[in-house]
Structure formats: C-alpha cells, structure tokens
Design an enzyme around this catalytic site. Structure first.
Site, PDB file in Angstrom:
ATOM      1  N   ARG A   1      46.685  74.435  17.122  1.00  4.92           N
ATOM      2  CA  ARG A   1      46.464  73.005  16.843  1.00  4.92           C
ATOM      3  C   ARG A   1      46.915  72.247  18.078  1.00  4.92           C
ATOM      4  NH1 ARG A   1      47.875  69.474  11.546  1.00  4.92           N
ATOM      5  NH2 ARG A   1      45.941  70.535  11.002  1.00  4.92           N
TER       6      ARG A   1
ATOM      7  N   HIS B   1      37.830  69.888  13.422  1.00  2.00           N
ATOM      8  CA  HIS B   1      38.742  70.508  12.447  1.00  2.00           C
ATOM      9  C   HIS B   1      37.916  71.477  11.581  1.00  2.00           C
ATOM     10  CE1 HIS B   1      42.251  71.242  10.254  1.00  2.00           C
ATOM     11  NE2 HIS B   1      42.467  70.088   9.662  1.00  2.00           N
TER      12      HIS B   1
ATOM     13  N   GLN C   1      39.095  72.959   8.118  1.00  2.00           N
ATOM     14  CA  GLN C   1      39.112  72.000   7.011  1.00  2.00           C
ATOM     15  C   GLN C   1      37.723  71.855   6.393  1.00  2.00           C
ATOM     16  OE1 GLN C   1      41.973  70.158   5.791  1.00  2.00           O
ATOM     17  NE2 GLN C   1      40.508  70.029   4.128  1.00  2.00           N
TER      18      GLN C   1
ATOM     19  N   ASP D   1      39.357  59.860   5.667  1.00  2.19           N
ATOM     20  CA  ASP D   1      40.497  60.437   6.379  1.00  2.19           C
ATOM     21  C   ASP D   1      41.378  59.274   6.848  1.00  2.19           C
ATOM     22  OD1 ASP D   1      42.158  62.184   7.794  1.00  2.19           O
ATOM     23  OD2 ASP D   1      40.713  62.585   9.394  1.00  2.19           O
TER      24      ASP D   1
ATOM     25  N   ARG E   1      42.071  75.798   1.612  1.00  2.02           N
ATOM     26  CA  ARG E   1      42.316  76.103   3.028  1.00  2.02           C
ATOM     27  C   ARG E   1      42.782  77.553   3.165  1.00  2.02           C
ATOM     28  NH1 ARG E   1      43.700  72.211   6.813  1.00  2.02           N
ATOM     29  NH2 ARG E   1      43.844  73.999   8.217  1.00  2.02           N
TER      30      ARG E   1
ATOM     31  N   CYS F   1      41.100  65.266   3.507  1.00  2.87           N
ATOM     32  CA  CYS F   1      41.751  66.467   4.055  1.00  2.87           C
ATOM     33  C   CYS F   1      43.270  66.424   3.894  1.00  2.87           C
ATOM     34  CB  CYS F   1      41.355  66.669   5.517  1.00  2.87           C
ATOM     35  SG  CYS F   1      41.910  65.355   6.623  1.00  2.87           S
TER      36      CYS F   1
HETATM   37  N1  NVA Z   1      42.041  63.233  11.535  1.00  9.76           N
HETATM   38  C1  NVA Z   1      43.389  63.650  11.187  1.00  9.76           C
HETATM   39  C2  NVA Z   1      43.352  64.882  10.352  1.00  9.76           C
HETATM   40  C3  NVA Z   1      44.705  65.376   9.914  1.00  9.76           C
HETATM   41  C4  NVA Z   1      44.628  66.681   9.164  1.00  9.76           C
HETATM   42  C5  NVA Z   1      44.184  63.879  12.458  1.00  9.76           C
HETATM   43  O1  NVA Z   1      43.618  64.414  13.417  1.00  9.76           O
HETATM   44  O2  NVA Z   1      45.357  63.509  12.507  1.00  9.76           O
HETATM   45  N1   CP Z   2      44.517  68.772   6.429  1.00 11.51           N
HETATM   46  C1   CP Z   2      45.394  69.294   7.296  1.00 11.51           C
HETATM   47  O1   CP Z   2      45.020  69.905   8.306  1.00 11.51           O
HETATM   48  O2   CP Z   2      46.692  69.085   6.977  1.00 11.51           O
HETATM   49  P1   CP Z   2      47.975  69.353   7.884  1.00 11.51           P
HETATM   50  O3   CP Z   2      47.940  68.339   9.005  1.00 11.51           O
HETATM   51  O4   CP Z   2      49.138  69.158   6.966  1.00 11.51           O
HETATM   52  O5   CP Z   2      47.899  70.743   8.437  1.00 11.51           O
END
Ligand code: NVA
Ligand code: CP
Length: 309
Positions: A109, A136, A139, A225, A293, A265
């Site tokens: 990540r 992502h 997800q 989101d 997930r 998500c």
């Molecule tokens: N769009 C959000 C998703 C978090 C799971 C982010 O990138 O922070």
């Molecule tokens: N939806 C998701 O990726 O959640 P986290 O940021 O908690 O991993």
C-alpha cells in the site's frame, strides 16, 4: 490438477486479469468462503510467506491479508515506512530485490502507482496492489464478489459512483470496461475522473453526471468513498465545502432501483459522504463487503502462487 503459473504475474491494477480469470476467482472465493464458514481447513500455502508493506494506514487491508494468509497455512511479515529502511530512502528497487528473495508474495500500500510498478519490475515474486493513489483493485474485487453474492451477475448492470474521482472510481471504470457494466460517475468540478489516469480505452462504459441524484437514477448499486483520500489531507477543509452536495442520503437512494445495494469501501464518515440512515440502512451491504476482502484475497493469493486448482 494444478496449473501453476509459468510466468510471474502481478496484480497492480484491475486490468491485469482477464474477464475469464475473474470468473475463476469469484467461484474460487465462494468456495474458500464456504470452507471458512464451515471451519474446514484450507491450507494450499503452507510454508509460503507474504510480506505486507504499508506506507499508509489500514485496518481492513492489514487484517484481511494477514488473517487470510494464516488461514491458507502461510505466514506474514508486516513492514511500514516508519519501521523499515523504506522510510530512510533505501531505493525501492533495492528493497524489491531483497524482500522478494526472502518471501513468496508481496502486498504493498503506497502513494504513486509508479512506485509499486518499480517494485514489481525488480521483484522475483508476485506483487499485489493494496491501494495506491490511482487504484484499489483488491477492494473492487471484493465489491463485485459482494454484488454477485447478493444479486448475481454484474454484467449489464449500472453502478452509480457519487464523489471523488479517486483510486476507487478509477478501478470501478477499469472493472466496468473489462466485465461489461456501466458506471454513472458524479464528482464535483475539479475532482472528476480522468480516463487516462484510469487507464481505460474508451468512454463507452461510463457516463458523467454533474448532478449526483441523476447519476443514481435507475442504478443497481450506489457507491461512494471518503471526500479526502489518504495523502490528500491538506485539502480536507476545501474539499468539505466542494463536496457538500455529494452525500449519499435517502432521497438519492430513492432515485436508484428499489432493490439497489449501497456499498462503501470504508472507513466511512457519517454525515459527510454518506448519511447514517443509508450506510446503516437495509440496502447497505458494507459489512459483507469488508468481510469479503479476506475471501477474495485468499483466492487471489492462491491463484498468483499456484494458478488454477
Ligand atoms: N480512497 C480512499 C480509500 C481508503 C480505503 C483512500 O485512498 O484513502
Ligand atoms: N477499504 C480499505 O482498504 O480499508 P483499510 O484502509 O482499512 O485497509
């Protein structure tokens, strides 16, 4: 009989797999989930190790990959920017060469998609995108699996995306083009999706709406989101003003089909991108979505390491 992959495969964006491969993964995830619910052992990855590298915070991704890998019989190494040399400017290429000599699989990540691509180029083992600024895919894999569980095939259906043209929106666009459904996208001016960033070939699988209510009209699934994604925190106050009308509430859900689902998500901010009555209401499947997930990622890890079983 296993069809172990002969070439190294990564999962860096949704388009890395074909529609046929997704068909396999969804069936496999359903089987893996059934076994998990029945407390049946499923240990195809004994002695395999997953390294998880987090440069941004996480709850779901961390728990789902870690618990999932243990349930498959493997083990996990957890690294963050703060507790590894990644935070002290060791080149990503060197990190990839070293880490991938010691583990069988890597989940990352991070920020820019180019960073995970550089890691993958220098990795000896499959690399999975656990979220970047642009995509992502894990997800959306879970979201579509969840849709199929509740409503069947997603082909030909309409997904309404209400909010930021972000990593989730881009991945929905990739999935729509690949799997044959339509996305109605409504984002405030200045936060629209960009077809080039999303990496899709044409605009046939999505429609742009300036009014979020109109985007939801006739939708089979409404999804949103956070207004401010990780890495964009400095824009938070400005975004709160611009996004005020992009809150999924009951009147917006009423525009969609009567049996439309709601997904998010997570993490969610009730009173910002979604009202509590929607996310905690009868059309919401967010808890199944979060749980799934783990099931889809177990299928994904198994597939990347062992191929079709
Ligand atoms: N769009 C959000 C998703 C978090 C799971 C982010 O990138 O922070
Ligand atoms: N939806 C998701 O990726 O959640 P986290 O940021 O908690 O991993």
């Amino acid at each position: 009989m296993s069809q172990a992959p002969k070439t190294l495969r990564h999962y860096l964006q949704f388009t890395d797999f074909s529609a046929e491969e997704y068909g396999y993964l969804f069936e496999r995830a359903a089987l893996i989930k059934r076994k998990f619910k029945a407390y049946e052992k499923h240990h195809p990855l004994v002695d395999r190790t997953l390294a998880m590298i987090f440069e941004k915070a996480s709850t779901r991704t961390r728990v789902s990959f870690e618990a999932g890998m243990y349930q498959l019989g493997g083990s996990v190494v957890h690294l963050t920017t703060g507790d590894s040399q990644l935070g002290r400017a060791e080149p990503i290429e060197d990190s990839a060469k070293v880490i991938s000599r010691m583990v069988d699989l890597v989940m990352i990540r991070t920020y820019e998609q180019t960073k995970i691509e550089r890691f993958a180029t220098h990795s000896r083992v499959p690399v999975i995108n656990g979220l970047t600024n642009e995509f992502h895919p894990c997800q959306i894999l879970a979201d579509i699996f969840t849709y199929i569980e509740h409503r069947g095939d997603i082909r030909g259906k309409t997904v309404a995306w209400v909010g930021d043209g972000n990593n989730m929106a881009n991945t929905w666009l990739q999935a729509a083009e690949l799997l044959g459904f339509t996305v109605h996208v409504s984002a405030p001016r200045g936060y629209e999706v960009d077809q080039d960033v999303a990496g899709i070939r044409s605009s046939e699988s999505y429609k742009i709406f300036s009014n979020p209510h109109e985007a939801c009209a006739g939708a089979d699934l409404v999804t949103t989101d956070v207004w401010t994604s990780m890495g964009f925190e400095a824009e938070n106050e400005a975004r709160k003003k611009v996004f005020a009308d992009w809150c999924v509430d009951a009147p917006m859900m009423a525009m969609a089909k009567p049996d439309a689902l709601f997904m998010h998500c997570l993490p969610a901010h009730r009173g910002e991108e979604v009202e509590a009555e929607v996310i905690d209401g009868p059309q919401s499947v967010v808890w199944d979505e979060a749980e799934n997930r783990m099931h889809v990622q177990k299928a994904l890890m198994e597939y990347l390491l062992l191929g079709k079983l």
